[in-house]
Enzyme design. Structure first.
Site, mmCIF file in Angstrom:
data_model
loop_
_atom_site.group_PDB
_atom_site.id
_atom_site.type_symbol
_atom_site.label_atom_id
_atom_site.label_comp_id
_atom_site.label_asym_id
_atom_site.label_seq_id
_atom_site.Cartn_x
_atom_site.Cartn_y
_atom_site.Cartn_z
ATOM 1 N N SER A 230 -8.532 3.700 -1.970
ATOM 2 C CA SER A 230 -7.955 4.455 -3.076
ATOM 3 C C SER A 230 -8.328 5.931 -2.997
ATOM 4 C CB SER A 230 -8.442 3.884 -4.409
ATOM 5 O OG SER A 230 -9.806 4.195 -4.621
ATOM 6 N N GLU A 251 -7.702 7.963 4.626
ATOM 7 C CA GLU A 251 -6.332 7.498 4.470
ATOM 8 C C GLU A 251 -6.283 6.820 3.113
ATOM 9 O OE1 GLU A 251 -3.246 5.792 3.914
ATOM 10 O OE2 GLU A 251 -3.864 4.207 5.295
ATOM 11 N N CYS A 285 -0.386 0.902 0.909
ATOM 12 C CA CYS A 285 -0.422 2.330 0.594
ATOM 13 C C CYS A 285 0.925 2.987 0.822
ATOM 14 C CB CYS A 285 -1.511 3.030 1.404
ATOM 15 S SG CYS A 285 -1.297 2.890 3.191
ATOM 16 N N GLU A 380 0.275 5.293 -8.518
ATOM 17 C CA GLU A 380 0.399 4.240 -7.512
ATOM 18 C C GLU A 380 0.287 2.883 -8.206
ATOM 19 O OE1 GLU A 380 -1.340 3.341 -3.076
ATOM 20 O OE2 GLU A 380 -2.790 3.906 -4.620
ATOM 21 N N PHE A 382 0.646 -0.463 -6.780
ATOM 22 C CA PHE A 382 0.003 -1.510 -5.992
ATOM 23 C C PHE A 382 0.383 -2.900 -6.515
ATOM 24 C CE2 PHE A 382 -3.371 -2.047 -2.703
ATOM 25 C CZ PHE A 382 -2.930 -1.013 -1.899
#
Length: 494
Positions: A230, A251, A285, A380, A382
């Protein structure tokens, strides 16, 4: 199908599977919450000792002929393929992924190790121009000890893509997997490399929580940290690394966009959008959390996307055949997805498919009526949720894509010429024209912009050498250069 037997796997140190001094770790099946196996975890003291052991082992590993390191990586690639039917069930049960998704992780491990096996014998530097009577070189040398901190969603893939090249160029590695996927993201990798002939201590898996992650960042022997996870956690890792003058390759998260151009094939675009949002329950991601469709086609796109979402089989991939959407990793993440969707609906969004839980899964969900300020569009997710927003002009669409602080992956679907000009205006580490947002190859540079990370640090020789080696300048003269030595006492002034 037999699962790879791990028994009471714990802390592999110095080539021996060592009992961990940390708290017991129950490994739970994502679909049921049942404990599959209980592992020991590392203590902070063990993690610190592992770093010291790695530093000693690394010197001998780096001194081996390049062909010897390459042979270990080739053998690891073969072993991942050979043991795929024993590793795959762990991926399915721990991560909640489908069998097809687990198969792609095996293929990634095979490919990453095979590609990494070429690194030791590639050119390691350059001959430089110089104004002196000497030879001048730059060369790549191993950094030393690399810590790899890997996430739960693609546990094998996102660990091995750093572990394999870091080892190949002569480093030792400390691997800290996510506690939820400690077997398929950690113990399996150690087991494979042990069998491949990697010398003791060069790779060490350290199961545990945040305290172990902090330990593998702060250990003085560690030079480089490769973190995937994250954005919030990555910022903390980056800050800790910077205070100690260490390099951190980050990343991080993404809120990726599918941009459907005017006149695009709506059915084909919706199929691409569904893949991007629903693959592995959206827990990627690179998953698409934003769909931008021209106002003239948005109703057709919504109808087709909803049709696909409703057709997908949801269930437990370990116990049911044909499951396409498995469970969300745990109850906490399931509740987070539910809260985002419920909040959007309360604010005026419309549900075209899904919009609710199904046991430990969340149904593939399609939303319209969202606004750019809504958390379901801004954050985000997820989870398997596809928010759709209509736009009128390409300038507006590009502005909406670039408005996100994330910058990992964008898909542009439609006329290739128009898409090329649009791609030139998009701030993203990856742009796919006429493909969906999720993609990763061992030969391609991968990384994000903005809060998605600090650039391409994975994939391909250039990125891997940049990520896992130091550049050293070396000069060579045939004899010692003559230096003039002043005679007598030099005046203090003037």
């Amino acid at each position: 199908m037999d699962m790879l037997q791990v028994e009471e796997w714990a802390v592999p140190r110095g080539g021996i599977w060592t009992d961990g001094d940390g708290e017991p770790l129950p490994v739970r099946e994502a679909a049921t919450g049942e404990v599959i196996i209980t592992l020991a975890t590392a203590s902070v003291a063990q993690a610190e000792e592992a770093a010291r052991t790695a530093a000693r082992a690394q010197r001998d590993w780096a001194a081996l002929p390049p062909s010897a390191r390459a042979a270990v990586l080739r053998r690891a690639s073969e072993l991942f393929a050979q043991h795929s039917d024993r590793i795959t069930p762990w991926i399915v049960r721990e991560s909640g992924g489908t069998w097809a998704k687990a198969g792609t992780e095996i293929l990634a491990a095979v490919s990453e190790c095979a590609e990494a096996s070429a690194l030791p014998t590639l050119p390691q530097g350059d001959t430089l121009a110089t104004n002196k009577q000497r030879w001048s070189f730059s060369r790549r040398v191993p950094a030393g000890v690399v810590s790899v901190i890997a996430p739960f969603n693609y546990p094998l893939t996102l660990a091995i893509r750093s572990v394999a090249p870091a080892l190949a160029v002569g480093n030792a590695v400390l691997l800290k997997p996510d506690p939820r996927t400690t077997v398929c993201g950690g113990a399996v990798i150690q087991r494979i490399f042990d069998e491949a002939g990697l010398p003791a201590g060069v790779l060490q898996v350290l199961p545990g929580g945040a305290e172990i992650g902090a330990a593998v960042v702060s250990a003085p022997e560690v030079r480089i940290i490769s973190f995937t996870g994250s954005t919030a956690a990555g910022i903390k890792v980056g800050e800790a690394a910077a205070r100690q003058m260490k390099r951190a390759h980050l990343e991080l998260g993404g809120n990726n966009a599918v941009l459907v151009l005017p006149g695009a094939d709506t059915a084909a675009a919706a199929a691409a959008g569904a893949f991007a949002s629903f693959l592995h329950q959206g827990q990627i991601c690179q998953a698409a959390g934003r769909h931008l469709v021209h106002v003239s086609q948005v109703e057709d796109y919504l109808a087709e996307l909803a049709r696909i979402a409703k057709s997908l089989m949801v269930g437990d991939p370990w116990r049911q055949e044909g499951v396409q959407i498995g469970p969300v990793i745990d109850e906490r993440q399931l509740a987070a997805v539910e809260a985002l969707v419920d909040g959007a609906v309360a604010a005026g969004a419309r549900v075209h498919a899904g919009g609710r839980t199904d046991g430990r899964a969340y149904l593939p969900t399609v939303l319209s009526g969202v606004e750019p300020g809504m958390p379901v569009w801004r954050d985000e997710i997820f989870g398997p949720v596809a928010p759709v927003l209509a736009y009128e002009t390409l300038d507006e669409a590009v502005e909406l894509v670039n408005a996100s602080p994330y910058g990992l992956s964008v898909a542009v679907l439609g006329d290739a010429g128009t898409a090329m000009s649009v791609a030139d205006r998009i701030h993203s580490g990856v742009v796919h024209i006429n493909e969906q947002t999720v993609g990763d190859e061992a030969t391609a540079p991968f990384g994000g912009m903005g809060t998605s990370g600090n650039g391409a640090r994975f994939g391909g020789p250039e990125a891997n050498f940049e990520a896992f080696t130091e550049t050293q300048w070396v000069t060579v003269r045939p004899t010692i250069e003559t230096y003039a030595v002043p005679s007598g006492r030099a005046p203090l002034n003037g």
